[in-house]
Design a protein around this motif. Structure first.
Motif, PDB file in Angstrom:
ATOM      1  N   PRO A   1     -44.658 -10.093  41.041  1.00 22.60           N
ATOM      2  CA  PRO A   1     -43.476 -10.626  41.709  1.00 22.60           C
ATOM      3  C   PRO A   1     -42.432 -10.224  41.495  1.00 22.60           C
ATOM      4  N   GLN A   2     -41.750  -8.735  40.265  1.00 25.40           N
ATOM      5  CA  GLN A   2     -40.375  -8.273  41.200  1.00 25.40           C
ATOM      6  C   GLN A   2     -40.552  -8.291  42.887  1.00 25.40           C
ATOM      7  N   MET A   3     -41.618  -7.609  42.969  1.00 19.86           N
ATOM      8  CA  MET A   3     -41.235  -7.238  44.972  1.00 19.86           C
ATOM      9  C   MET A   3     -41.564  -9.170  45.662  1.00 19.86           C
ATOM     10  N   ALA A   4     -42.145 -10.071  45.094  1.00 18.37           N
ATOM     11  CA  ALA A   4     -42.139 -11.282  45.744  1.00 18.37           C
ATOM     12  C   ALA A   4     -40.481 -11.690  45.841  1.00 18.37           C
TER      13      ALA A   4
ATOM     14  N   TYR B   1     -39.218  13.845  25.281  1.00 18.36           N
ATOM     15  CA  TYR B   1     -40.123  13.110  25.837  1.00 18.36           C
ATOM     16  C   TYR B   1     -39.967  11.284  26.176  1.00 18.36           C
ATOM     17  N   PRO B   2     -40.561  10.822  26.749  1.00 18.36           N
ATOM     18  CA  PRO B   2     -39.984   9.824  27.856  1.00 18.36           C
ATOM     19  C   PRO B   2     -40.602   8.294  26.220  1.00 18.36           C
ATOM     20  N   ARG B   3     -39.201   7.193  26.476  1.00 16.55           N
ATOM     21  CA  ARG B   3     -39.774   6.463  25.008  1.00 16.55           C
ATOM     22  C   ARG B   3     -40.336   5.212  26.316  1.00 16.55           C
ATOM     23  N   GLU B   4     -41.122   5.001  25.050  1.00 16.79           N
ATOM     24  CA  GLU B   4     -42.085   3.831  25.516  1.00 16.79           C
ATOM     25  C   GLU B   4     -41.553   3.001  25.365  1.00 16.79           C
ATOM     26  N   ILE B   5     -42.342   1.630  26.611  1.00 14.49           N
ATOM     27  CA  ILE B   5     -41.409   0.713  27.314  1.00 14.49           C
ATOM     28  C   ILE B   5     -42.554  -0.008  26.682  1.00 14.49           C
ATOM     29  N   PRO B   6     -41.340  -1.050  26.220  1.00 14.41           N
ATOM     30  CA  PRO B   6     -41.685  -2.607  25.282  1.00 14.41           C
ATOM     31  C   PRO B   6     -42.158  -3.110  26.672  1.00 14.41           C
ATOM     32  N   PRO B   7     -43.478  -4.276  25.512  1.00  6.51           N
ATOM     33  CA  PRO B   7     -43.673  -5.064  26.281  1.00  6.51           C
ATOM     34  C   PRO B   7     -43.161  -6.465  26.957  1.00  6.51           C
ATOM     35  N   LEU B   8     -43.160  -6.241  27.913  1.00  6.49           N
ATOM     36  CA  LEU B   8     -42.612  -7.486  29.614  1.00  6.49           C
ATOM     37  C   LEU B   8     -43.457  -8.762  29.845  1.00  6.49           C
ATOM     38  N   PRO B   9     -42.685  -9.439  29.776  1.00  5.35           N
ATOM     39  CA  PRO B   9     -43.341 -10.809  30.412  1.00  5.35           C
ATOM     40  C   PRO B   9     -43.556 -10.857  32.086  1.00  5.35           C
ATOM     41  N   TRP B  10     -44.327 -11.379  32.339  1.00  4.43           N
ATOM     42  CA  TRP B  10     -45.123 -10.733  33.304  1.00  4.43           C
ATOM     43  C   TRP B  10     -44.725 -11.196  35.335  1.00  4.43           C
ATOM     44  N   TYR B  11     -43.300 -12.077  34.638  1.00  3.02           N
ATOM     45  CA  TYR B  11     -42.429 -12.005  35.796  1.00  3.02           C
ATOM     46  C   TYR B  11     -42.120 -10.456  36.338  1.00  3.02           C
ATOM     47  N   ARG B  12     -42.209  -9.752  35.412  1.00  2.00           N
ATOM     48  CA  ARG B  12     -40.885  -7.996  35.240  1.00  2.00           C
ATOM     49  C   ARG B  12     -41.957  -7.364  35.754  1.00  2.00           C
ATOM     50  N   ALA B  13     -43.898  -8.034  35.951  1.00  2.00           N
ATOM     51  CA  ALA B  13     -44.528  -6.239  36.556  1.00  2.00           C
ATOM     52  C   ALA B  13     -43.620  -6.287  38.549  1.00  2.00           C
TER      53      ALA B  13
END
Length: 616
Positions: free
Chosen positions: A475-478, A460-472
């Motif tokens: 923004p990462q593609m930019a 079973y996969p772990r839940e991903i913790p909440p991340l700041p907007w710039y880690r979406a």
């Protein structure tokens, strides 16, 4: 056995159809006095130069004896005799190779008679009465600064149809329009071979087209032969000198230095940071293994049970990886051919022919890569995956071509492909591309390769913790696309000016260096962002690494918008649709290619770091 032999024969015939220029012309370019030398009129079109100003345009004319030493690859071109020129005798079309047709070349016998070493003085081609409609057509062509293109013994010739006399007036209604009626050819020869040809117009032999009335025109030409000591092997050199001028080379080398500095700073920074951080991580995790068993793991080791969990839409992911790998192979072969001198200036259609043939022959790589990786991801419907791989790039390209070819037909432009050429391309796709794709897919399915994961994946996969907007993702593609784009944007101008404008690009060695830099920067920035994503305990890195790697293609398309509105003079529905339509396909190809590079680099990195630690 007979069927296999027939298939190979058919493939051979198709390749022969793609490269007829190799042996279709048996001429060795040697002539005797009085021998006819082939002269073909190609096309006419507006000189909407997207790369140079009008001043540069007239500067090039004055510096080269009124000869356009530039490459004119424009979507809006028309057949030479679409304008009401007079012709002598029956027009004969020259058979063209596949690449030449794709390049928009439509050669037809020209009315000028330029026999070897035969001078001519004010020779009359014909006398013609231009109707009001003919005058209007010529005036519209002159107003749009139309040029013509011809080929004499495979040497390109350019010239302008007329000129606009503004007489210092800013009111267009007071402009005067003149048609050049006397063309002077200056031909240089070395023994029994043609070395160079220049064409210039007589500024005193003009026809006034300002008023809508019938006009009598006497079209004339002159020819003057001069001896030169330039060897036949170097007769094409002058067409590539424009891209090797000192001021252009300085800019090219500045681009290289800029790119290299970017690479050194980026790779040095990332290598230092990542090595320090990873070293600390390895020390920390090694210490944690010796500590109490109930100590909680943090960071990228914490998600070791999820990092190799297969991505969503794995069939699409494998298809993207296969198509990107094929396009990367295609680009590599094209660069190799360029570096060995296949694409010398005005080797008409060689690039388009190479693109079509190499893409067809490398489709097996796409099938093998996609099917093999799809089976490694425990996919079962490999046939559907293969169909998706074949349509992923060809599908959008086909739809774009159908629309733009319809536009070209409506405009009666030479960019409209003849039905026979479309049939040849379809046969290449049906009888070469598709079978090789299937054969590659079968080989990939039967390769029995297993996905090499150094750690086990939990149920079973772990839940991903909440991340700041710039880690979406966006923004990462930019962030990921900006640095590779900044390393190549200076060179992009020259590439655009060559493809869509009037410059010649022949410094392929510099372009190849820039391409290598692009790959290195893409790989490094994708690896860095993948590490930071894993360190934030976000294990869904598969698609992210592909999207970040390919995001440079989106930046290139953004540059297209800037180039079109700020650096070009292109206008009208046809030019706009061709520019943005085909550039969308090219940028999409870059997206797939660089996405595959980014994912492969990230996969290698992720496997390495998880192989270096002990995970329960």
């Amino acid at each position: 056995m007979a069927r296999g032999g027939a298939f190979h024969v058919l493939v051979f015939l198709l390749l022969c159809a793609a490269f007829p220029a190799i042996w279709s012309d048996a001429s060795d370019h040697k002539y005797k006095v009085g021998d006819p030398v082939p002269l073909y009129a190609n096309k006419v079109g507006p000189f909407h130069n997207p790369s140079t100003s009008v001043a540069d345009h007239y500067f090039s004319l004055s510096c080269n004896a009124h000869v356009l030493l530039c490459v004119l690859i424009d979507s809006e071109t028309y057949r030479y005799f679409d304008l009401p020129f007079c012709s002598t005798g029956e027009l004969k079309d020259k058979s063209e190779a596949l690449g030449e047709v794709l390049n928009g070349d439509r050669l037809v016998s020209a009315p000028y008679k330029l026999d070897f070493l035969v001078d001519r003085e004010a020779e009359v081609i014909c006398k013609k009465k231009l109707s009001k409609k003919d005058v209007a057509e010529f005036r519209r062509a002159v107003a749009k600064d139309y040029y013509f293109q011809m080929y004499y013994d495979d040497l390109p010739i350019w010239g302008f149809l007329g000129k606009v006399d503004k007489e210092g007036s800013g009111d267009p209604s007071e402009y005067k329009y003149y048609l050049f009626k006397h063309l002077h050819f200056e031909i240089f020869y070395n023994k029994d071979r043609v070395i160079e040809i220049n064409a210039r117009t007589d500024p005193n032999a003009l026809v006034d087209l300002t008023e809508d009335k019938e006009v009598d025109v006497e079209f004339m030409y002159s020819a003057k032969w001069k001896e030169t000591h330039v060897p036949f092997e170097k007769r094409m050199d002058k067409y590539s000198k424009s891209s090797s001028l000192p001021r252009h080379l300085e800019i090219h080398w500045f681009s290289i230095i800029n790119s290299c500095v970017t690479v050194l700073l980026l790779t040095g920074f990332l290598a230092t940071i990542l090595m320090r951080v990873l070293k600390n991580d390895f020390v920390k995790y090694a210490h944690d293994e010796e500590a109490a068993d109930d100590q909680e793991e943090t960071g990228w080791k914490y998600i070791h049970g999820d990092v190799f969990r297969f991505p969503k839409y794995k069939s699409l992911f494998a298809a993207c990886l296969g198509s990107g790998t094929q396009l990367f192979t295609l680009a590599t072969f094209i660069f190799l051919l360029a570096l060995v001198g296949v694409f010398y200036p005005y080797n008409r259609g060689a690039l388009f022919t190479a693109l079509v043939v190499i893409y067809a022959l490398t489709s097996g790589i796409a099938g093998y890569t996609a099917a093999s990786f799809y089976c490694q991801l425990e996919g079962t419907n490999w046939v559907r995956n293969l169909l998706l791989t074949g349509a992923l790039f060809c599908g959008p390209l086909f739809l774009t071509f159908c629309f733009l070819n319809t536009v070209a037909i409506a405009y009666h432009a030479t960019a409209a492909l003849p039905f026979g050429t479309i049939v040849v391309i379809f046969l290449i796709w049906a009888l070469v591309t598709s079978p090789l794709l299937v054969l590659g897919g079968i080989a990939g399915k039967n390769s029995k390769a297993e996905f090499q994961a150094p750690v086990r994946t939990t149920k079973y996969p772990r839940e991903i913790p909440p991340l700041p907007w710039y880690r979406a993702s966006l923004p990462q593609m930019a962030m990921a696309g900006f640095l590779p784009f900044s390393a190549i944007y200076i060179e992009l101008y020259y590439i655009f000016a060559s493809v869509w404008g009037h410059r010649i690009y022949t410094i392929y060695s510099i372009l190849f260096i820039v391409f290598i830099i692009l790959l290195i920067v893409t790989a490094f920035i994708t690896v860095a962002l993948t590490y930071f994503q894993l360190a934030a305990e976000d294990h869904e890195w598969w698609w992210r690494s592909f999207l970040c790697g390919g995001s440079t293609g989106l930046f290139i398309y953004g540059y297209c918008l800037y180039y079109y509105y700020a650096r070009s003079d292109m206008s009208g529905f046809m030019q706009t649709s061709f520019f943005f339509g085909y550039m969308a396909c090219i940028c999409y190809a870059f997206f797939l290619m660089l996405g595959a590079v980014g994912f492969r680099a990230s996969l290698f990195f992720v496997r390495h770091i998880y192989r270096s630690i002990k995970c329960e």
